[in-house]
Design an enzyme around this catalytic site. Sequence first.
Site, PDB file in Angstrom:
ATOM      1  N   ASP A  38       0.832  -1.205   0.000  1.00  0.00           N
ATOM      2  CA  ASP A  38       0.000   0.000   0.000  1.00  0.00           C
ATOM      3  C   ASP A  38       0.869   1.258   0.000  1.00  0.00           C
ATOM      4  OD1 ASP A  38      -1.871  -1.920   0.285  1.00  0.00           O
ATOM      5  OD2 ASP A  38      -2.722  -1.167   2.176  1.00  0.00           O
ATOM      6  N   GLU A  39       1.978   1.178   0.752  1.00  0.00           N
ATOM      7  CA  GLU A  39       2.866   2.338   0.840  1.00  0.00           C
ATOM      8  C   GLU A  39       3.445   2.672  -0.533  1.00  0.00           C
ATOM      9  OE1 GLU A  39       3.122  -0.248   2.996  1.00  0.00           O
ATOM     10  OE2 GLU A  39       2.148   0.854   4.639  1.00  0.00           O
ATOM     11  N   TYR A  41       2.145   1.930  -3.390  1.00  0.00           N
ATOM     12  CA  TYR A  41       1.052   2.474  -4.204  1.00  0.00           C
ATOM     13  C   TYR A  41       0.880   3.970  -3.903  1.00  0.00           C
ATOM     14  CZ  TYR A  41      -3.420   3.215  -6.433  1.00  0.00           C
ATOM     15  OH  TYR A  41      -4.411   3.715  -7.242  1.00  0.00           O
ATOM     16  N   ASP A  42       0.834   4.288  -2.608  1.00  0.00           N
ATOM     17  CA  ASP A  42       0.654   5.689  -2.212  1.00  0.00           C
ATOM     18  C   ASP A  42       1.781   6.565  -2.731  1.00  0.00           C
ATOM     19  OD1 ASP A  42      -1.604   4.949  -0.935  1.00  0.00           O
ATOM     20  OD2 ASP A  42      -0.713   4.888   1.070  1.00  0.00           O
ATOM     21  N   SER A  86     -36.077  -6.391 -15.545  1.00  0.00           N
ATOM     22  CA  SER A  86     -35.891  -7.109 -14.283  1.00  0.00           C
ATOM     23  C   SER A  86     -35.996  -8.608 -14.571  1.00  0.00           C
ATOM     24  CB  SER A  86     -36.884  -6.627 -13.243  1.00  0.00           C
ATOM     25  OG  SER A  86     -38.166  -6.996 -13.619  1.00  0.00           O
ATOM     26  N   LEU A  87     -36.063  -9.416 -13.538  1.00  0.00           N
ATOM     27  CA  LEU A  87     -36.022 -10.866 -13.756  1.00  0.00           C
ATOM     28  C   LEU A  87     -37.246 -11.541 -13.157  1.00  0.00           C
ATOM     29  CD1 LEU A  87     -32.303 -11.602 -12.787  1.00  0.00           C
ATOM     30  CD2 LEU A  87     -33.294 -11.853 -15.060  1.00  0.00           C
ATOM     31  N   GLU A 118     -25.014 -17.697 -12.207  1.00  0.00           N
ATOM     32  CA  GLU A 118     -24.238 -16.722 -11.426  1.00  0.00           C
ATOM     33  C   GLU A 118     -24.994 -16.398 -10.143  1.00  0.00           C
ATOM     34  OE1 GLU A 118     -24.593 -13.326 -13.960  1.00  0.00           O
ATOM     35  OE2 GLU A 118     -23.855 -14.443 -15.693  1.00  0.00           O
ATOM     36  N   LYS A 120     -26.894 -13.995  -7.589  1.00  0.00           N
ATOM     37  CA  LYS A 120     -27.630 -12.748  -7.784  1.00  0.00           C
ATOM     38  C   LYS A 120     -27.126 -11.761  -6.741  1.00  0.00           C
ATOM     39  CE  LYS A 120     -32.302 -11.059  -8.475  1.00  0.00           C
ATOM     40  NZ  LYS A 120     -32.340  -9.906  -7.594  1.00  0.00           N
ATOM     41  N   ASP A 122     -27.195  -8.441  -4.528  1.00  0.00           N
ATOM     42  CA  ASP A 122     -28.263  -7.622  -3.987  1.00  0.00           C
ATOM     43  C   ASP A 122     -27.752  -6.199  -3.807  1.00  0.00           C
ATOM     44  OD1 ASP A 122     -30.784  -7.205  -3.173  1.00  0.00           O
ATOM     45  OD2 ASP A 122     -30.539  -8.039  -1.165  1.00  0.00           O
ATOM     46  N   TYR A 230     -22.249  -8.172 -15.288  1.00  0.00           N
ATOM     47  CA  TYR A 230     -22.842  -9.436 -15.748  1.00  0.00           C
ATOM     48  C   TYR A 230     -23.696  -9.289 -16.989  1.00  0.00           C
ATOM     49  CZ  TYR A 230     -26.465  -7.222 -12.934  1.00  0.00           C
ATOM     50  OH  TYR A 230     -27.339  -6.314 -12.397  1.00  0.00           O
ATOM     51  N   LYS A 318     -34.724 -17.770  -6.142  1.00  0.00           N
ATOM     52  CA  LYS A 318     -34.585 -17.148  -4.827  1.00  0.00           C
ATOM     53  C   LYS A 318     -34.342 -18.222  -3.778  1.00  0.00           C
ATOM     54  CE  LYS A 318     -35.248 -12.764  -5.655  1.00  0.00           C
ATOM     55  NZ  LYS A 318     -36.180 -11.963  -4.906  1.00  0.00           N
ATOM     56  N   CYS A 412     -36.604  10.331  28.517  1.00  0.00           N
ATOM     57  CA  CYS A 412     -35.667   9.223  28.371  1.00  0.00           C
ATOM     58  C   CYS A 412     -36.118   8.052  29.240  1.00  0.00           C
ATOM     59  CB  CYS A 412     -34.270   9.668  28.769  1.00  0.00           C
ATOM     60  SG  CYS A 412     -33.105   8.300  28.852  1.00  0.00           S
ATOM     61  N   CYS A 415     -33.155   7.680  32.201  1.00  0.00           N
ATOM     62  CA  CYS A 415     -32.867   8.678  33.228  1.00  0.00           C
ATOM     63  C   CYS A 415     -33.981   9.696  33.417  1.00  0.00           C
ATOM     64  CB  CYS A 415     -31.555   9.395  32.934  1.00  0.00           C
ATOM     65  SG  CYS A 415     -31.660  10.523  31.531  1.00  0.00           S
ATOM     66  N   CYS A 430     -31.924  11.650  24.003  1.00  0.00           N
ATOM     67  CA  CYS A 430     -32.005  12.020  25.421  1.00  0.00           C
ATOM     68  C   CYS A 430     -30.981  13.115  25.672  1.00  0.00           C
ATOM     69  CB  CYS A 430     -31.692  10.800  26.290  1.00  0.00           C
ATOM     70  SG  CYS A 430     -31.117  11.219  27.944  1.00  0.00           S
ATOM     71  N   CYS A 435     -26.945  10.531  31.894  1.00  0.00           N
ATOM     72  CA  CYS A 435     -27.834   9.387  31.736  1.00  0.00           C
ATOM     73  C   CYS A 435     -27.001   8.099  31.838  1.00  0.00           C
ATOM     74  CB  CYS A 435     -28.505   9.491  30.378  1.00  0.00           C
ATOM     75  SG  CYS A 435     -29.425   8.041  29.910  1.00  0.00           S
TER      76      CYS A 435
END
Length: 677
Positions: A38-39, A41-42, A86-87, A118, A120, A122, A230, A318, A412, A415, A430, A435
């Site tokens: 990462d270093e 890359y930075d 849609s499906l 594949e 699905k 969400d 996809y 599903k 509340c 309290c 509250c 509290c």
Amino acid sequence: MNMKKIPGHAELEIRKLVNDLNYHCYRYYVLDSPVISDEEYDRLYRRLKELEERYDFILPDSPTRRVGAPPLEKFAKVEHSEPMLSLDNAFSHEEIREFDRRIKRFLKSGDRVVYTVEPKYDGLAIELAYRNGMLYRASTRGDGYVGEDVTLNIRTIKALPLKIEGVEIPEEIDIRGEVYMDIAEFEALNREREGKGEPAFANPRNAAAGSVRQLDSSVTAARKLHLACYGIGAMKGIEFRSQWEFIEWLKNARFPVPVIVRLARGIEEAIDVVKEIEETRRNFPFETDGAVIKVNDFAMQRKLGAKTREPRWAIAYKFAAHRGITRIREIAASVGRTGVITPVAFLEPVSIGGVTVSRSTLHNWDEIKRKDIRAGDTVVVERAGDVIPHIIAVIKEKRTGREKPFPPPGRCPVCGSLVEREDGGVAYRCIGLNCPAQVQERIRHYASRAAMDIEGLGVKNVELLYSRGLIRHFVDIYRLKKDDLLKLPRFAEKSAQNLIDAIEKSKQAVLSRFIYSLGILHVGEYTAKLLAGNFRDIEDLYHVKREDILRIKQMGEKTADSVVRFFNDPGNLATLRTLKSLGLRITNPDFEGEGAKQRPLEGLTFVITGTLPEPRTAVERFIEDNGGRAAGSVSRSTDYLVLGDSPGSKLRKARELGIKIISHEDLMKMAGRRGSP
Ligand code: IVH
């Protein structure tokens, strides 16, 4: 744009950096197998940014272009060149077989059909329009015909190629896919929002959709969104014969594709893949509620065509949802550390997908009102993935008339202080500072994993210690004695020692976590990191002014006010000083400001000998965290010997070689750690 004359060597370097960085991005975000640190890359990224600024020369696919656009007023409308459908759903294997029979009837052929299968995803469906290989526009699905232009937001998704590479470049291609959020990321985001007193997202899909439909793309950039491609819309200058061929092309062109795409010869093989996905889905870092079965052959897909809303060539199976039916015994209000009051339903225990569920968050009172949830109601509870269970519907037919609505509290519940409604928002808070619920939650938050990470200080123990008067504030954590713990019912010799050790370990912390742990209103993990990037020490925040906070890019006014209020409060400052005096030692590897020495020990090799005031492993980690190397034995390449009590033969060797000898305290100073242990 390119006004200044750029020397050839600089242009070459920029082109190489853009290419390299895009490749490393792909290794990291798409293949999940980086080849540089990462270093590193930075470092390359900073070099690119510097050259781009110096020569005012920014390539269209430069990674620096992913962020930094000013917020929009509203989204422009985008008409899809081909509708985004849609499906149709199938809920049983028999319905999948019926889908196969329908296809054969339609094609008037009894031949075995080849499918792809594949998971699905969400999330939120989007369309990515590429023109001559460059990403030109990204839009949401909308109503299927017209969506919204979310290009600036989608560009911030690191796995998305800004330029098609590695394949022959088509003149035009519209690629479709799903933007989604991992479950862990979704939970971290909700924790963060809870810290800021903002309402939580109900599920990862809502969180992904909310992140994409943001007028300020810097907000989207801060959310870790993923992409799986996809599907295909309009195209020019390229042709595919099948879904399989298209997916292969996507992979070669460096696009992220679904984790599983299998070719199935005939519907029974397709059902086997569906089962495989259902079994392995618990290992996916994201949520899947089904599998999509598609006719592989594109010519066959065209013949089959579509009904009004769904294609005839695909179906979504599903999975049996992780749902159960149970009754709400009681609804109660729980008070969080910032005083936000959340309604919680206590349920008659029900087993869902092998896990017993007995409570469920109701999120907020708008949710209760919208779903008309009452105590005593029979409800449908869903537990998706690792996500907290939630109530998706009330079965009204089961009502007896004795169910009780749960109105928002006027005071509340813990309290008795007054409750205020957050500016038009859905949160009730509250206002009682002392509290007990808030105090205990603040202590728990302080000790939580993302904060100071004190193992053993969870809800139950905090409640116990609080009720015995042993801790009234998180400062008291550092005053706990093992003997005090041993008097308590839940503690024995070993557990008491473990807790004391965990507390001791937590005294060494990095500034960003420490700031987060303070539980400042509107300051979540992300904001805490921003602050740590801009202030070297916690002391530099004492009496901080509003302008100094607002100077930090991405810092909002509300957050700034809250930070200023916190660090100008004499009581809070006294708390911070007390923490220091109790032995807290804070380092700040995130600091990026003027004169930042992010890795003060970079390039130096240390060897430790003798006993130090803290465990050797802790010192070694400290050296490494600050960029140095901790070696086991003295050699010519050793820079410093860190000398403790009763040193061994390493001391003699170091003296012979003329290596510099320093104390533990010298080491701390070299790394810029203030305050002595
Ligand atoms: S193919 C013609 N494949 O599910 C429709 N859709 O319920 C082509 N989705 O709008 C869609 N994962 O947002 C396809 N592997 C996948 C998918 C997928 C998720 C979504 C997509 C679609 C919705 C339909």
